[in-house]
Design a protein around this motif. Structure first.
Motif, short mmCIF file in Angstrom:
data_model
loop_
_atom_site.label_atom_id
_atom_site.label_comp_id
_atom_site.label_asym_id
_atom_site.label_seq_id
_atom_site.Cartn_x
_atom_site.Cartn_y
_atom_site.Cartn_z
N GLN A 183 -13.67 -19.25 12.68
CA GLN A 183 -12.58 -20.34 12.87
C GLN A 183 -12.98 -21.49 14.02
OE1 GLN A 183 -10.31 -20.66 10.68
NE2 GLN A 183 -9.96 -18.39 10.08
N GLU A 184 -12.33 -22.71 14.16
CA GLU A 184 -13.05 -23.72 14.97
C GLU A 184 -12.12 -23.64 16.37
OE1 GLU A 184 -13.33 -28.34 15.43
OE2 GLU A 184 -12.93 -27.76 13.46
N TYR A 185 -12.96 -23.71 17.25
CA TYR A 185 -12.41 -23.68 18.70
C TYR A 185 -12.50 -25.16 19.24
CZ TYR A 185 -11.36 -22.97 23.46
OH TYR A 185 -10.68 -23.33 24.61
N VAL A 186 -11.28 -25.87 19.21
CA VAL A 186 -11.11 -27.17 19.29
C VAL A 186 -11.38 -27.35 21.01
CG1 VAL A 186 -9.88 -29.14 19.04
CG2 VAL A 186 -9.93 -27.46 17.57
N GLY A 187 -10.96 -26.59 21.62
CA GLY A 187 -11.03 -26.76 23.25
C GLY A 187 -9.71 -26.44 24.05
N GLU A 188 -9.68 -26.52 25.07
CA GLU A 188 -8.43 -26.27 26.12
C GLU A 188 -7.70 -27.65 26.61
OE1 GLU A 188 -10.51 -23.57 29.06
OE2 GLU A 188 -9.16 -24.93 30.24
N GLU A 189 -6.42 -27.42 26.96
CA GLU A 189 -5.72 -28.57 27.20
C GLU A 189 -4.89 -28.10 28.50
OE1 GLU A 189 -3.59 -30.17 24.08
OE2 GLU A 189 -5.19 -30.78 23.06
N PRO A 190 -4.54 -28.96 29.48
CA PRO A 190 -3.59 -28.42 30.50
C PRO A 190 -2.30 -28.33 29.80
CG PRO A 190 -4.91 -30.43 31.23
CD PRO A 190 -5.23 -30.09 29.86
N ALA A 191 -1.40 -27.40 30.33
CA ALA A 191 -0.19 -27.37 29.70
C ALA A 191 0.76 -27.23 30.98
CB ALA A 191 0.10 -26.07 28.82
N ASP A 192 2.11 -27.39 30.82
CA ASP A 192 3.15 -27.25 31.78
C ASP A 192 2.85 -25.87 32.58
OD1 ASP A 192 4.16 -29.57 31.04
OD2 ASP A 192 5.88 -28.79 30.06
N ARG A 193 2.71 -24.85 31.84
CA ARG A 193 2.38 -23.46 32.59
C ARG A 193 1.11 -23.06 31.64
NH1 ARG A 193 7.00 -19.66 31.68
NH2 ARG A 193 5.55 -18.37 32.62
N GLY A 194 0.17 -22.66 32.63
CA GLY A 194 -0.77 -21.96 31.91
C GLY A 194 -1.65 -22.94 31.32
N THR A 195 -2.54 -22.75 30.32
CA THR A 195 -3.43 -23.71 29.45
C THR A 195 -3.01 -23.54 27.89
OG1 THR A 195 -5.15 -23.18 31.16
CG2 THR A 195 -5.87 -24.01 29.05
N ALA A 196 -3.25 -24.78 27.31
CA ALA A 196 -3.01 -24.60 25.84
C ALA A 196 -4.39 -24.36 25.16
CB ALA A 196 -2.44 -25.67 25.40
N TYR A 197 -4.86 -23.40 24.34
CA TYR A 197 -6.27 -23.21 23.63
C TYR A 197 -5.95 -23.71 22.25
CZ TYR A 197 -7.06 -20.66 28.06
OH TYR A 197 -7.29 -20.42 29.30
N VAL A 198 -6.59 -24.83 21.71
CA VAL A 198 -6.53 -25.22 20.39
C VAL A 198 -7.48 -24.76 19.61
CG1 VAL A 198 -6.06 -27.35 19.26
CG2 VAL A 198 -5.55 -27.19 21.44
N VAL A 199 -7.07 -24.25 18.39
CA VAL A 199 -7.79 -23.60 17.32
C VAL A 199 -7.43 -24.17 16.00
CG1 VAL A 199 -8.31 -21.45 16.09
CG2 VAL A 199 -7.84 -21.32 18.66
N ARG A 200 -8.48 -24.82 15.39
CA ARG A 200 -8.30 -25.39 13.82
C ARG A 200 -8.74 -24.27 12.89
NH1 ARG A 200 -8.06 -30.52 12.96
NH2 ARG A 200 -9.51 -31.03 14.84
N ARG A 201 -7.75 -24.12 11.88
CA ARG A 201 -8.03 -23.11 10.78
C ARG A 201 -9.05 -23.85 9.91
NH1 ARG A 201 -4.13 -20.59 6.11
NH2 ARG A 201 -5.94 -19.46 5.11
N VAL A 202 -10.20 -23.03 9.89
CA VAL A 202 -11.38 -23.42 9.07
C VAL A 202 -11.20 -22.73 7.68
CG1 VAL A 202 -14.00 -23.90 8.74
CG2 VAL A 202 -12.50 -24.36 10.87
N ALA A 203 -11.29 -21.37 7.87
CA ALA A 203 -11.38 -20.35 7.01
C ALA A 203 -10.18 -19.93 6.35
CB ALA A 203 -12.36 -19.36 7.24
#
Lengths: 460, 460
Positions: B440-460
């Motif tokens: 799968q594609e790991y897009v990256g991380e973004e700051p969130a209100d709490r913790g961190t948002a890890y963004v993943v794109r479905r490829v397969a």
């Protein structure tokens, strides 16, 4: 064969040996791991810490195991100084501490700190009022041994701790020589010790830091031993150290009384058996097993060698037996004779017949060494300059300068002077000590073209 | 019961035990003393030093015994940095060194020095050209392990030593994991090791400083071990360490081949037996006895606990099995999955049938832990924000965030995004690693209100 150097290292106690063997099988894994071998190691480590803490009289979480007494001292002094850095950088030590303490003090000076050194009396003891006088606004730490390693003199630790406590200064007690005999009295703040001094294995020291004492461990961080002793725990040896401390404590009272009687025999009889001997160290406030004396006109190394041939292992603070060619700093600080110095330190269980045999052979051994040294002394270069007899001992090592002085003192009239020229560092200590012993007047030292001139006036 | 954590501490070799017992009787006295017990101890110490030096491939006077591998590293790095202080204060380490090296580097930074950290590839190996690139005019020292302690990957020490030598920079090699298998190749300058890693007792490390390498020991001075390891020598353990090093070397070639075959079985069969597993570390350039793998959707602590119940002692670099709650710095530097991490490190003599039984029980153990974790994962809070599926894993610990991600990835169309909200540090490593494993594609991380948002794109 008799081993009389327990103050250097005591033979392994049978309980230490047993505990070590058992712990080799049960305690080789990493106590930080969660699997069974690790949990078993952790149980052993916790039990050892509890046993050692009970013997010291502290909480288990105040006690860390270090790789040696020396490391405990280095870590303890550095951490306590850093913990009170804001208060200041002044350190107080006695002049007769173990080299690990004095070397820590030198390192502190080299790093810009200041050090006050408290003098001792002729018995080797400090005066609590001298500690009181040495305390300053910026004193971060004071150090005092519980008992001296070379002459056995016990220090007034409780009184000095009281003085320090009143000033808000922590006291670190180096208890290496005494911990096997009992806990250290008084309200001290840090304590160090070494297992191989009480019959435990080598490789284990103790560092105790009382709760509430500011402490900042120096060097790279490490999770083990509360951050105070980096590296994988030497667990089998730690288990053996704790077990043997408990074992020697159980025997301590009876054994102390027995050894004290044996060392008292040496203290009392050596001066009667051997002429020109000074027994040093406090006659009463002393460790049970240690007695130290110095023999005029004797080369310490030759004496140790002859005693070794007779089956006795002892040590010496004479200059010629050390790698530095200077007499022991302890004997120097006490101002006592260092030549022909012998420390007898009896291990627990030392046999009475060995002590008796030591007293039997000692007079002959000392006499033989003196005889052997008589020859070069006869060649003393003596000159008379005006009213002063000059003895040229340049290039001759201890005890020759004192032997040559003793040979000529009768050649000057009462009131006359002898100048001994010597370039041996030990003469600075031993010529005044000889004067004290022989009731002659030590006038002082003067620079000379080569070496130093030590001036003595014949009084008796 | 099978102990598979030799990389932490190897069980005592029978020769080490024998040598230790003999040395307890012969080697308890102070080797610096001149009497018979001291001379006997000195003979043992000299012989141990010669044997260890021969195994290392150095001169006896280049080798000091320290109280542990960690102390050898601390002393070696501090001494080498101080010895080249005039050149500069830049230190190079790899990102996957043992904590003793990294903590030394942190202490150096805290004291005003600078540190370059060389990255590793996905197998855990450094590239010699990266060391070449990290070298500076003011580089005082470079450090590189001979082989990694967590994944077994061997480092190109000889090549890095060559690069350093060309620049006139000394290289310190931490050989803790490999010295039992053979000497370290290449023209290194300093070397450290730890006896309990090769079946010697705890309480002994080695520090080798080649003649001609500038070295200035830090801390209070001490006469023992060339001034590089203060304190009374841990002699019986030193004797046992040297004897066992010689013994394991005699068996090393045959045993290496045997263990390599056993770990190869684990490397090859675990991915077939257990779904969603990543075997980490170099497949060929690796230590004979070490194999490491990570299992998706598994809590490392639970896995270790279940394996312990089945009689297997292994360790883990998963965040939840460490006191710091962060994944192993080694796995992080490699960029591989850390969840459900297991390191198997076979001791010499490990039984083939134990390895087979491990492979038998592992699939069931992993499945059971995954089953147990299935329940909380089912309660995943999933929301759809515009075209993005949001998984709220806040407050949930590794491996839950990855489990929840895996559960929902099929719910978005190919090309669609999943945002995983997590405040567990391990997610930063494990979500990209999961993407790599599942294509799968790991897009990256973004700051969130709490913790961190890890963004993943479905490829397969």
């Amino acid at each position: 064969m008799a081993y009389f150097d327990a103050a250097s290292a005591a033979p392994l106690h049978p309980i230490a040996r047993q505990a070590l063997l058992a712990a080799l099988d049960e305690g080789w894994a990493d106590p930080a791991r969660l699997y069974r071998e690790g949990r078993r190691a952790r149980v052993l480590l916790d039990a050892a810490r509890e046993a050692a803490a009970e013997a010291v009289g502290c909480r288990p979480d105040e006690l860390a195991f270090t790789p040696s007494g020396t490391r405990a001292v280095h870590t303890g002094i550095a951490g306590a100084l850093a913990g009170r850095r804001r208060v200041g950088r002044h350190l107080i030590v006695s002049a007769v501490e173990h080299s690990s303490v004095l070397h820590s003090a030198e390192a502190h000076e080299a790093a810009g700190g200041s050090v006050g050194r408290v003098a001792v009396d002729r018995s080797g003891a400090v005066d609590p009022s001298a500690y009181a006088g040495a305390l300053r606004e910026d004193t971060a730490l004071a150090c005092l041994q519980s008992a001296n390693h070379e002459v056995g003199t016990e220090q007034p630790v409780a009184e000095v701790a009281e003085v320090c406590r009143a000033a808000g200064v922590p006291l670190l007690v180096d208890a290496a020589q005494s911990l096997g005999w009992g806990p250290v009295d008084g309200d001290w703040s840090l304590l160090t010790a070494s297992a191989h001094k009480w019959g435990g294995p080598s490789g284990v020291g103790l560092l105790v830091v009382r709760k509430g004492v500011r402490f900042s461990a120096q060097g790279p961080v490490d999770e083990r031993e509360s951050g105070r002793a980096p590296g994988f725990e030497n667990l089998p040896a730690i288990v053996a150290a704790a077990a043997s401390l408990r074992a020697v404590r159980a025997e301590a009272a009876a054994e102390a009384a027995r050894l004290r009687e044996l060392t008292e025999r040496i203290r009392a009889r050596v001066p009667r058996l051997v002429p020109d001997v000074e027994v040093v160290g406090h006659p009463v406030r002393r460790l049970p097993g240690v007695v130290t004396f110095s023999c005029l006109y004797v080369d310490g190394e030759a004496l140790l060698h002859e005693l070794d041939r007779e089956g006795f292992s002892v040590s010496s603070g004479s200059s010629c037996t050390s790698s530095t060619l200077t007499p022991s700093h302890v004997l120097r600080a006490m101002g006592v004779l260092s030549e022909g110095n012998v420390r007898v330190s009896l291990p627990m269980g030392a046999a009475e017949e060995d002590v008796e045999r030591f007293l039997e052979v000692l007079p002959g051994v000392v006499a033989a060494v003196r005889d052997k040294l008589g020859a070069p002394a006869a060649a003393a270069a003596v000159a008379r300059e005006e009213d002063v007899l000059v003895v040229d001992s340049l290039g001759k090592r201890c005890p020759i300068p004192v032997i040559e002085l003793a040979k000529v003192i009768g050649d000057v009239p009462v009131g006359g002077l002898v100048r001994v020229l010597s370039d041996d560092e030990a003469a600075r200590l031993d010529i005044p000590a000889w004067c004290e012993m022989r009731n002659q007047e030590y006038v002082g030292e003067e620079p000379a073209d080569r070496g130093t001139a030590y001036v003595v006036r014949r009084v008796a």
